[in-house]
Design a protein around this motif. Structure first.
Motif, PDB file in Angstrom:
ATOM      1  N   UNK A 185       4.811   1.915   4.182  1.00 26.96           N
ATOM      2  CA  UNK A 185       3.869   1.152   5.000  1.00 26.96           C
ATOM      3  C   UNK A 185       4.164  -0.344   4.917  1.00 26.96           C
ATOM      4  N   UNK A 186       4.488  -0.823   3.729  1.00 26.18           N
ATOM      5  CA  UNK A 186       4.827  -2.231   3.558  1.00 26.18           C
ATOM      6  C   UNK A 186       6.116  -2.578   4.308  1.00 26.18           C
ATOM      7  N   UNK A 187       7.010  -1.634   4.371  1.00 22.34           N
ATOM      8  CA  UNK A 187       8.312  -1.848   5.012  1.00 22.34           C
ATOM      9  C   UNK A 187       8.234  -1.749   6.536  1.00 22.34           C
ATOM     10  N   UNK A 188       7.550  -0.738   7.031  1.00 18.97           N
ATOM     11  CA  UNK A 188       7.515  -0.460   8.474  1.00 18.97           C
ATOM     12  C   UNK A 188       6.413  -1.257   9.161  1.00 18.97           C
ATOM     13  N   UNK A 189       5.361  -1.561   8.434  1.00 21.72           N
ATOM     14  CA  UNK A 189       4.285  -2.369   8.987  1.00 21.72           C
ATOM     15  C   UNK A 189       3.433  -1.629  10.001  1.00 21.72           C
TER      16      UNK A 189
END
Length: 172
Positions: A27-31
């Motif tokens: 989630x932090x990576x893909x946003x």
């Protein structure tokens, strides 16, 4: 891929924790492109034997935007494999030959999203089918001598039959 050796192990409750930790990283990576990240596959079904690989399903608003996240996913250890035989999918794996995670991503509304989720839910709701699947998986490991491609092929009929049943079951 075909040279990879498959083994199945008893269900491990730690798989849920491992998924949740990886879900947060993703989630932090893909946003905000990630609408939903689900734990799928055998490690998501309590009590089912499984390859100790966490399968994840990512629903995104835009595959092109996900493609832009590939360098960030690679920084997390994921190898991008493109569609990998399924049009409209983005497939990533982590862990090299000792696979730890599979990531399957589809755009919102893709039928594969529904297929994966319903099959998981169907197995959880039908313990007898889950037990039958465990027997199929165990026999497939033995018959395939742990060869990945043959292992997958030996499970295909069971999966196809029960995916169809899972879609009908969910609709009822």
């Amino acid at each position: 891929m075909s040279g990879r050796q498959i083994q199945v192990v008893p269900y491990d409750p730690q798989w849920v924790v491992t998924f949740a930790q990886e879900q947060q990283r993703l989630l932090a990576c893909i946003g905000s492109n990630a609408l939903r990240i689900d734990h799928i596959g055998s490690t998501s079904v309590p009590g089912l034997i499984a390859k100790p690989v966490i399968d994840m399903l990512v629903e995104v608003t835009d595959l092109d935007a996900l493609d832009q996240s590939t360098p960030a996913l690679q920084a997390l250890g994921y190898e991008a494999r493109g569609e990998y035989g399924i049009p409209g999918r983005r497939y990533f794996c982590k862990g090299g030959a000792q696979r730890t995670h599979h990531l399957h991503a589809y755009a919102r509304g893709d039928n594969h999203l529904l297929r994966h989720r319903r099959f998981r839910d169907y197995l959880i709701a039908h313990p007898k089918v889950m037990a039958e699947y465990a027997q199929v998986k165990h026999a497939a490991v033995l018959q395939s001598n742990g060869r990945s491609s043959l292992y997958q092929a030996l499970k295909e009929d069971f999966i196809a039959r029960h995916e169809a049943l899972s879609l009908a079951w969910h609709g009822s």
